[in-house]
Enzyme design. Structure first.
Site, PDB file in Angstrom:
ATOM      1  CG  ASP A   1       0.101   0.206   2.674  1.00 46.59           C
ATOM      2  OD1 ASP A   1       1.109  -0.437   2.329  1.00 46.59           O
ATOM      3  OD2 ASP A   1      -0.401   0.830   3.688  1.00 46.59           O
ATOM      4  CD  GLU A   2      -0.550   4.007   3.139  1.00 47.52           C
ATOM      5  OE1 GLU A   2      -1.147   5.406   3.895  1.00 47.52           O
ATOM      6  OE2 GLU A   2       0.282   4.236   4.093  1.00 47.52           O
TER       7      GLU A   2
END
Length: 604
Positions: free
Chosen positions: A348-349
């Protein structure tokens, strides 16, 4: 009136009284809706999460005597799961400090035995994605019965049975005398994420959360064990990962610790899925392998931070061939220690600014005819997903991988965390899109319980989430929603406050994932939730109140509180480690000095 009948009526009235609402309104002008869970047409008993089917034909109560009651199984061989569960629930039925009356009076009708009829007659290893948690429970005088296809269903039935018991005014354990329950979960995946990288959560505290999870019928512990801040997992292949990534020597999960937690979870029917997040969230990893971290550039110079955009160096550099053998070693070690068929690979991110700033990456991408940084991310994703596949591990990833155009194998579970509340599209949009492309989904977006607000019964919003409310797919596509997960990120949580943050705030999510969708009225549920909160207190979990009111003289700090009793704690609260009573300690010291003085006088 017949004296025996009068006694039964009194106990029955007390039974209903003890499960009546203990909640009070906030102000007189804001009365509570509903009266109690016993008067709703939806759920007639204070059970949590609510079962599929209940038939209550009771006309009286049964007495469960500490001296006479036993639990038995039809298993042809010993089974540690059942043996340990029977030990645990014996403590739950008869907690310390409650001084139960073990006698059975002439007027009492006894329940002598709870028998488990397990159809497959098998003692399993670790729980997995295909476990059968269904059960049937029949309560009647003499011998009550839990019938389940597997041990896992028997555990769920035992929890339900335990919630039917109450303590009478004369300190006897009682249960209504004729109840039939048929039950199974709505979703197979019912998880809680705990983050132990931002703040370390001690092993005994994690074990208590696993206990509380089982009391709410959760079955997956998603262990976000490492992140930027720390790498507390003990790596034997790369010891420096731990030595350089830890906070201190006291903030490490040894492999022995991890195995203890996994075994503790197994005995409660809970899977443990570890997460190794990359290519972002790897600062602690980079303390040992700085050569694999992308150097960020600015104005033609390396190691230039533009804060709020990127640091001096961050995020793994996917162009480096030497990175992947190391990642394979790390994931191999995870496979050796963790038993579940799944591993969570995070992803993620993944912010591109540092990659974009690095001229070496730009040159490499040009050589590979890559024109977009999504392609670079896809290259990295394909590499690490292949490593997991070669290790025969199934994978869960955060939705960013899918959002950025990567299409892994269809066995990959996509975990949804984005929502319009934090600047993205509504989570139901992602659910429809991802399942329409054939991917199984875990839903987390509406259940980030690390967000805390005041002035509203916060659990309402978690309870009122209906995962299929805006679903546009067909029945087959709907099956791809495997379940959901309550996420507790630990920026502001450690062992001191984790239980107050988790419980009973995660309990509404447990009911949403277990119970039928038509059990969804928070005005009815709050009375059962309040009883569940009090139940957790009686089991050593310092759960927070949901509204004004009271539980009893076993609340935190009161004379019958079991919060610090060794029966409901692990290791750190052995008797010798308990906080001493100051007066007793002082008296002991005075006695010691008196004896020494007396001995001195006698000697001379």
């Amino acid at each position: 009136m017949n004296k025996n009948l009068l006694g039964i009526v009194f106990v029955v009235l007390f039974y209903f009284g003890i499960s009546e609402s203990k909640l009070f309104y906030i102000e007189v002008k804001y009365p509570l809706l509903n009266v109690s869970s016993n008067q709703t047409k939806v759920v007639q008993l204070p059970l949590w999460p609510a079962p599929k089917f209940i038939k209550d034909s009771s006309k009286g109560v049964l007495v469960v005597s500490q001296n006479a009651f036993k639990m038995t199984t039809n298993l042809p061989q010993s089974c540690d799961i059942m043996e340990e569960s029977i030990k645990l629930y014996t403590k739950i039925f008869f907690p310390p400090k409650f001084d139960f009356d073990p006698t059975i009076a002439e007027t009492d009708i006894a329940l002598n035995e709870l028998n488990f009829e397990i159809v497959d007659q098998f003692c399993p290893g670790y729980p997995n994605t295909s476990i059968d948690e269904s059960y049937e429970l029949v309560v009647k005088s003499g011998v009550s019965k839990i019938k389940a296809n597997s041990v896992w269903g028997a555990l769920k039935g035992l929890e339900t049975f335990s919630q039917l018991t109450f303590i009478s005014e004369d300190n006897k354990l009682i249960i209504k005398d004729s109840i039939e329950i048929k039950d199974s979960p709505r979703f197979s995946y019912r998880g809680i994420l705990l983050d132990t990288a931002r703040h370390y959560i001690p092993v005994p505290i994690i074990k208590k959360q696993l206990d509380a999870m089982s009391y709410n019928k959760f079955n997956v512990f998603h262990w976000h064990i490492v992140d930027d801040q720390s790498f507390p997992f003990e790596s034997l292949k790369y010891p420096n990962l731990t030595q350089k990534g830890k906070y201190t020597n006291a903030h490490i999960y040894t492999q022995k610790d991890v195995k203890e937690i996994i075994d503790h979870a197994r005995l409660r029917g809970i899977r443990v899925i570890p997460e190794f997040d990359s290519p972002g969230h790897v600062e602690s990893f980079g303390r040992t392998f700085p050569q694999f971290i992308t150097v960020c550039w600015s104005d033609g110079k390396p190691y230039q931070a533009i804060y709020s955009v990127h640091g001096e160096a961050e995020i793994l550099n996917p162009t480096l061939d030497g990175l992947y053998p190391v990642l394979k070693d790390v994931l191999s070690e995870y496979k050796e220690v963790f038993q579940d068929e799944y591993i969570h690979l995070g992803m993620d991110e993944v912010y591109y600014d540092c990659w974009k700033s690095n001229p070496n990456i730009s040159e490499w991408m040009a050589e590979k005819n890559m024109t977009d940084y999504h392609q670079l991310e896809a290259y990295y994703s394909s590499k690490i997903l292949q490593i997991a596949k070669d290790l025969n591990k199934k994978v869960t990833v955060w939705q960013d991988v899918y959002d950025n155009g990567v299409r892994p194998e269809k066995t990959t579970q996509i975990q949804i965390w984005k929502d319009e509340a934090i600047g993205f599209s509504k989570w139901s949009h992602y659910l429809n899109d991802i399942t329409s492309n054939g991917y199984p989904v875990i839903l987390s977006s509406p259940w980030y319980i690390n967000f805390v607000s005041y002035g509203f019964q916060e659990w309402y919003k978690h309870y009122l989430i209906e995962p299929m409310a805006n679903f546009t797919g067909d029945a087959e596509q709907a099956k791809l929603l495997r379940g959901g997960e309550a996420c507790l990120w630990s920026e502001y949580v450690d062992g001191a406050n984790i239980e107050a943050r988790l419980w009973p705030r995660a309990s509404p999510i447990a009911e949403r994932l277990w119970s039928p969708s038509d059990i969804n009225d928070p005005e009815e549920a709050k009375f059962r939730l309040d009883e569940q909160r009090c139940r957790l207190l009686r089991r050593g979990i310092p759960a927070s109140p949901i509204l004004n009111g009271y539980c009893g003289d076993y609340e935190y700090g009161m004379k019958k509180s079991v919060i610090f009793e060794p029966e409901f704690n692990y290791d750190w609260l052995k008797n010798e480690n308990k906080i001493p009573n100051t007066n007793e300690s002082l008296r002991t010291k005075i006695n010691k000095y008196f004896i020494l003085i007396l001995a001195f006088i006698c000697f001379f």
